[in-house]
Each structure stands twice: as structure tokens, then as C-alpha cells.
Design an enzyme around this catalytic site. Structure first.
Site, mmCIF file in Angstrom:
data_model
loop_
_atom_site.group_PDB
_atom_site.id
_atom_site.type_symbol
_atom_site.label_atom_id
_atom_site.label_comp_id
_atom_site.label_asym_id
_atom_site.label_seq_id
_atom_site.Cartn_x
_atom_site.Cartn_y
_atom_site.Cartn_z
ATOM 1 C CG HIS A 168 84.563 35.259 -6.140
ATOM 2 N ND1 HIS A 168 85.862 34.596 -6.407
ATOM 3 C CD2 HIS A 168 83.939 34.591 -5.412
ATOM 4 C CE1 HIS A 168 85.737 33.582 -5.563
ATOM 5 N NE2 HIS A 168 84.663 33.493 -4.933
ATOM 6 N N GLY A 223 76.851 32.097 -6.552
ATOM 7 C CA GLY A 223 77.204 31.494 -7.984
ATOM 8 C C GLY A 223 76.587 30.211 -8.151
ATOM 9 C CB VAL A 274 82.723 32.906 -14.822
ATOM 10 C CG1 VAL A 274 83.811 33.435 -15.744
ATOM 11 C CG2 VAL A 274 81.690 34.258 -14.553
ATOM 12 C CB SER A 310 89.082 29.838 -4.643
ATOM 13 O OG SER A 310 88.200 31.133 -4.620
ATOM 14 N NE ARG A 311 88.661 23.727 -1.783
ATOM 15 C CZ ARG A 311 87.663 23.850 -1.519
ATOM 16 N NH1 ARG A 311 86.483 24.355 -2.037
ATOM 17 N NH2 ARG A 311 87.445 24.146 0.005
ATOM 18 C CG ASP A 361 80.090 26.465 -4.989
ATOM 19 O OD1 ASP A 361 80.842 25.450 -4.671
ATOM 20 O OD2 ASP A 361 80.280 27.596 -4.994
HETATM 21 O O1 PAF Z 1 80.663 29.757 -1.531
HETATM 22 C C1 PAF Z 1 81.296 30.023 -0.977
HETATM 23 O O2 PAF Z 1 82.480 30.822 -1.185
HETATM 24 C C2 PAF Z 1 81.139 29.674 0.688
HETATM 25 O O3 PAF Z 1 80.547 28.662 0.915
HETATM 26 C C3 PAF Z 1 80.067 30.891 1.269
HETATM 27 C C4 PAF Z 1 78.817 30.973 0.650
HETATM 28 C C5 PAF Z 1 81.038 32.261 1.253
HETATM 29 C C6 PAF Z 1 80.206 30.602 2.740
HETATM 30 O O4 PAF Z 1 81.360 30.673 3.624
#
Ligand code: PAF
Length: 283
Positions: free
Chosen positions: A44, A160, A189, A199-200, A163
Site C-alpha cells: 500500500h 495494486g 511488492v 494484509s492476509r 488483485d
Molecule cells: O483491494 C482492496 O483493498 C479492496 O477490494 C478495495 C478496492 C479497497 C475495495 O474495498
């Protein structure tokens, strides 16, 4: 160190602050929005850094969106760590944070009308997580409207590449609905050992974290032509504690199966213990 960003709990407060900051900006007025669900990591940080380089004002949303979690998924246990998030955002120079309560985003409960992701949202992660992309696109649509610059300004939003399916769908939504925003993709990254930041990852114990490396390794071997698709799948499945959901090679514009050749994208999803991880690599 830059000053801490202003944290807004309310949408009205956020829009007022946005108008102030954009109004005070000199030169080319532009806003970069980074939508997140919090539990921020250096992936992030990379999104925010790029937004900082390209825009006069940088806003980050932190909202764990229940619409994109299935009934058996980790909505309740999804990590929430706003203080640590603000610390990271201070380091990367964000100006504003929108961290709304659930009632701010969905005052009447779950919205009756939602964005439908359609055909591209029904495959791969959409097949394993029914409704996930409808929920994600619905909140992204809302966030893009909430953050739409209240004064004339260029508007960019950062997503990112980890996803990859979400990024493709957001781009399609922006094009199909003529949304006045430019979508900026940001590369994955990785930790030094190759694990894509997520995050997981914080759910993984040390043994699971070691097992999770099979995902990026399989992608790299596939990309290098060292293994074929079936062998790469078998390697992942053979790893202790790892259950493969899919490993595919697709055309990145359509998500249709493609030959493992330059221009194609390899995508993987797997459960490591009870944690679902995704990763991808351009071939
Ligand atoms: O990628 C994410 O963190 C989430 O899917 C998003 C884009 C913030 C929507 O909740």
C-alpha cells in the site's frame, strides 16, 4: 517527516477537507485516491508513494467493506489497525484519510442496488467467491463518487496489480460507466523471499509462510518455461498445508485461457491453512 494526515470519520467532513486542500493547491490541481481496506503494508505504501509523486493532494480510504466478503469468509477477523495505518500513511505523505464507520457508508443497511461485475466477475476469484466483485465494485464506485474532486482537478485512483482481476474489473467499470477518473495500476511488492505482500499474510504462522512461497515459486518457474501448467499445479498441491484453488494462464484483457507465452498472465489462488492468498505474474 511529513505531518500526519487528517483522519475523517464522516463523508461530509472528508469532502470539505478535500475542497480545502484542493483549493489551496498551487500549480496543476490533482487528486490521487488510494482505496484500501486498511491493515496497510509496504505494498500500500507503494501505491501512496506513486500517488504522492503524481498529485497535489493524496487521499486514502480505509474501509473494510462487508459487501465483498462471503458468509464464510474473514470479514469479522479481517485485521483493523487504524493507528498503525495512519503511521504508515504519515511516512508516505498522505494528506487525508477517509475512515468511515459502516453506518456512514451504508446508512440504510446493505445497498439494494449494486454494481454487477458481469461475465468477467464470474470466473476465477469470482467463481470461488460468489458476489465478491459485485461488492468490491459497488464500494469502489461509491468511493470514486465520494472522492470526486469538488473543484476542477485531475482525478486519479490507484490499484495494486496483485488483485489483477479486480483491477481489470475496475478499469472496465470506469470505461463502461464513463467515470471521470484515471485508473493507475501499481506493480506487486514482494518480500525478499518472493511472497507477494498482502494484509492476509499476517494470518500465516512461520511454517505456513514458508509453504506459501510455493505460489510465487510456481509462477516464476512457469514464466521461465521450467515447468508446464500441470506440473506447476502439482507442485503447489504437493506443498504441505496448501490447497490449490486455481493456477491458470490467461489473456489479461479477457481472462480467457491463453498459451503460456509472452503477453499472457499467470494467476494463482490457494488456501494456505485457512488463509486464501492470490498472486500473479506476467509471462
Ligand atoms: O483491494 C482492496 O483493498 C479492496 O477490494 C478495495 C478496492 C479497497 C475495495 O474495498
Amino acid at each position: 517527516m511529513s505531518p500526519a494526515p487528517l483522519v475523517c470519520r464522516g463523508i461530509g467532513e472528508f469532502r470539505e477537507a478535500l475542497a480545502d486542500r484542493l483549493g489551496a493547491a498551487s500549480g496543476a490541481v490533482s487528486l490521487g485516491l488510494v482505496p484500501t481496506m486498511g491493515a496497510l503494508h509496504e505494498g500500500h505504501g507503494h501505491l501512496v508513494r506513486l500517488a504522492r509523486q503524481e498529485n497535489a493532494v493524496v487521499a486514502v480510504s480505509v474501509f473494510v467493506n462487508p459487501l465483498q466478503f462471503g458468509p464464510d469468509e474473514d470479514y469479522e477477523r479481517y485485521p483493523r489497525a487504524l493507528d498503525a495505518d495512519v503511521e504508515l500513511l504519515t511516512r508516505h505523505g498522505a494528506d487525508l484519510v477517509l475512515a468511515p464507520a459502516l453506518e456512514q457508508m451504508y446508512p440504510d443497511g446493505e445497498p439494494l442496488v449494486r454494481v454487477t461485475a458481469g461475465r468477467l466477475g464470474a470466473v476465477l476469484d469470482g467463481a470461488s467467491r460468489p458476489g465478491h466483485f459485485d461488492g468490491a465494485l459497488t464500494v469502489v464506485n461509491k468511493l470514486l463518487n465520494i472522492a470526486r474532486p469538488p473543484v476542477p482537478a485531475r482525478f486519479r485512483a490507484y490499484f495494486g496489480e496483485k488483485d489483477a482481476q479486480q483491477l481489470l474489473l475496475v478499469r472496465r467499470m470506469v470505461a463502461d460507466f464513463d467515470l471521470p477518473v484515471e485508473i493507475r495500476p501499481v506493480p506487486i511488492v514482494r518480500d525478499d523471499d518472493g511472497l507477494a505482500l498482502s494484509s492476509r499474510n499476517r494470518y500465516l504462522d512461520p511454517a505456513q509462510r514458508r509453504s506459501a512461497l510455493v505460489l510465487s515459486r510456481a509462477l516464476r518457474e512457469l514464466a521461465a518455461g521450467q515447468v508446464g501448467l500441470e506440473a506447476a499445479r502439482a507442485r503447489i498441491d504437493a506443498e504441505d498445508g496448501v490447497r490449490l484453488d486455481y493456477l491458470v494462464v490467461v489473456d489479461p484483457r479477457t481472462l480467457e485461457p491463453a498459451e503460456p507465452a509472452p503477453g499472457a498472465l499467470a494467476l494463482v489462488a490457494a488456501h494456505v491453512g485457512s488463509t486464501r492468498l492470490i498472486d500473479n505474474l506476467a509471462l
